[in-house]
Write an enzyme that holds these catalytic residues in place. Structure first.
Site, PDB file in Angstrom:
ATOM      1  N   ARG A 187       0.840  -1.200   0.000  1.00 19.87           N
ATOM      2  CA  ARG A 187       0.000   0.000   0.000  1.00 19.87           C
ATOM      3  C   ARG A 187       0.875   1.250   0.000  1.00 19.87           C
ATOM      4  NH1 ARG A 187      -4.272  -0.480   4.795  1.00 19.87           N
ATOM      5  NH2 ARG A 187      -5.030   1.478   3.893  1.00 19.87           N
ATOM      6  N   CYS A 246      -1.296   6.123   9.239  1.00 19.89           N
ATOM      7  CA  CYS A 246      -1.626   4.852   8.590  1.00 19.89           C
ATOM      8  C   CYS A 246      -2.742   5.146   7.600  1.00 19.89           C
ATOM      9  CB  CYS A 246      -2.022   3.801   9.636  1.00 19.89           C
ATOM     10  SG  CYS A 246      -3.357   4.336  10.741  1.00 19.89           S
TER      11      CYS A 246
END
Length: 289
Positions: A187, A246
Site C-alpha cells: 500500500r 496509517c
C-alpha cells in the site's frame, strides 16, 4: 486493594491474572472489531470475553463523525470520549487493560486515546484474547451487569498533541518532522487497495508496517529489537520529531505503543492519516515500486 504497580504499555497474561487475583481496581476493555464486518466485534464479545470486560466499538465509541474530509476514523471530542468511559464505569484510580483479537491494533488505538484523555494506567494485553484462552483462563458470555457510573474526566494530555494536515503540508517544505506510515509495504508503494481511494503515500514518509512490531506468535518483540528498527524508520530524527500515520489513525497507534515500549517517547499521531490526506486532491502523493 491497592495495585502493586501500574502498567502503562503492555501487560502479560500472567500479570493480568495476578491483578484479578489481587482484587485491584481494574477495568477490562474488549476492543474487538472487524473493518470488513463492523458488527462482528460486538458479536464476538457476546460469545465470549474476559470476565467483567466491557466492549468498546471503534466506529461508535472511538471515532467522531466522518464528513468525507477528516478521514475514516476521526477522533471524537475528548469530553465525548470521557463520557463514554464514565458510562463503562471507569474511575480515575483504575488500571485499565485493553485487548482484542487482531494483534492489538484496536486495543492500541484505545491505549493511545486513553493517554490522550490523560490516564496513564492503561496497557494492552500482550497477545490479546487468545493468550487468555491458551492459559486456560475462563471467558464469560453475554453482557455483564451494568457498571456504576465512573468519574473520569479529561486531564493533561499524556501523548503529543494530534497533528493536522496543514502541519504536514508545511513539513513537506521544511522536512523537520519524519512521517512514519504503518500500512503494509505494498500500500505504501502505491499498489491499489480497497481501503485507499488514492494509492501511494505522503512524500518523505518512511514505512514501518505495524505487524513487524510482533513476533511469530503475535506478541510484542523486545524493546531492544523495536528500538533498533524504529531508529531506521526515524531516518536520523529523534522520536519527538516523528509523526505516525496509517490509513485512518488506527494501526499508527500500534507503532506509537511499540515506540513507547522501546523507550522512544514523544511521537505524535496524525489521526486523519491517508484517508484524510487524499480527500484533498491538492495534497501531493508519492509512489514507489
Amino acid at each position: 486493594m491497592a495495585r502493586s504497580k501500574d502498567y502503562e504499555t503492555i501487560v502479560s497474561v500472567e500479570a493480568l491474572r495476578d491483578l484479578v487475583v489481587e482484587g485491584s481496581a481494574l477495568l477490562l476493555i474488549d476492543c474487538g472489531f472487524d473493518l470488513t464486518d463492523p458488527e462482528q466485534g460486538r458479536k464476538s464479545y457476546f460469545e465470549g470475553h474476559l470476565p467483567g470486560a466491557r466492549h468498546i466499538d471503534l466506529e461508535k465509541d472511538m471515532s467522531g463523525a466522518a464528513n468525507g474530509k477528516n478521514g475514516r476514523h476521526p477522533l471524537p471530542a475528548r469530553t465525548a470520549f470521557a463520557a463514554t468511559m464514565r458510562h463503562l464505569g471507569m474511575r480515575g484510580d483504575m488500571q485499565v487493560i485493553a485487548y482484542d483479537n487482531s494483534g492489538g491494533i484496536y486495543a492500541a488505538r484505545f491505549w493511545w486515546m486513553l493517554r490522550w484523555l490523560g490516564h496513564s494506567a492503561v496497557a494492552v494485553l500482550d497477545g490479546g484474547k487468545q493468550v487468555w484462552i491458551e492459559a486456560g483462563l475462563p471467558l464469560e458470555s453475554g453482557e455483564p451487569v451494568p457498571a456504576p457510573q465512573g468519574d473520569v474526566i479529561p486531564g493533561a494530555v499524556l501523548v503529543g498533541e494530534p497533528v493536522g494536515a496543514d502541519e504536514l503540508m508545511a513539513n513537506l517544505e521544511s522536512g523537520e518532522l519524519q512521517v512514519i506510515d504503518a500500512r503494509d509495504g505494498r500500500r505504501f508503494a502505491g499498489e491499489p487497495h480497497a481501503l485507499d481511494s488514492v494509492p501511494g503515500h505522503i512524500p518523505g514518509a518512511t514505512n514501518r508496517f505495524y505487524r513487524d512490531n510482533l513476533d511469530e506468535v503475535g506478541r510484542f518483540r523486545s524493546p531492544v529489537e523495536l528500538a533498533g528498527e524504529f531508529r531506521t524508520a526515524l531516518a536520523g530524527k529523534s522520536p519527538d520529531r516523528s509523526i505516525l500515520q496509517c490509513g485512518s489513525g488506527v494501526t499508527a497507534c500500534h507503532n506509537a505503543l511499540a515506540m513507547e515500549l522501546a523507550g522512544m517517547k514523544g511521537a505524535r499521531l496524525y489521526p486523519g492519516s491517508w484517508s484524510e490526506w487524499t480527500s484533498d486532491p491538492a495534497r501531493p502523493v508519492a509512489k514507489e515500486g
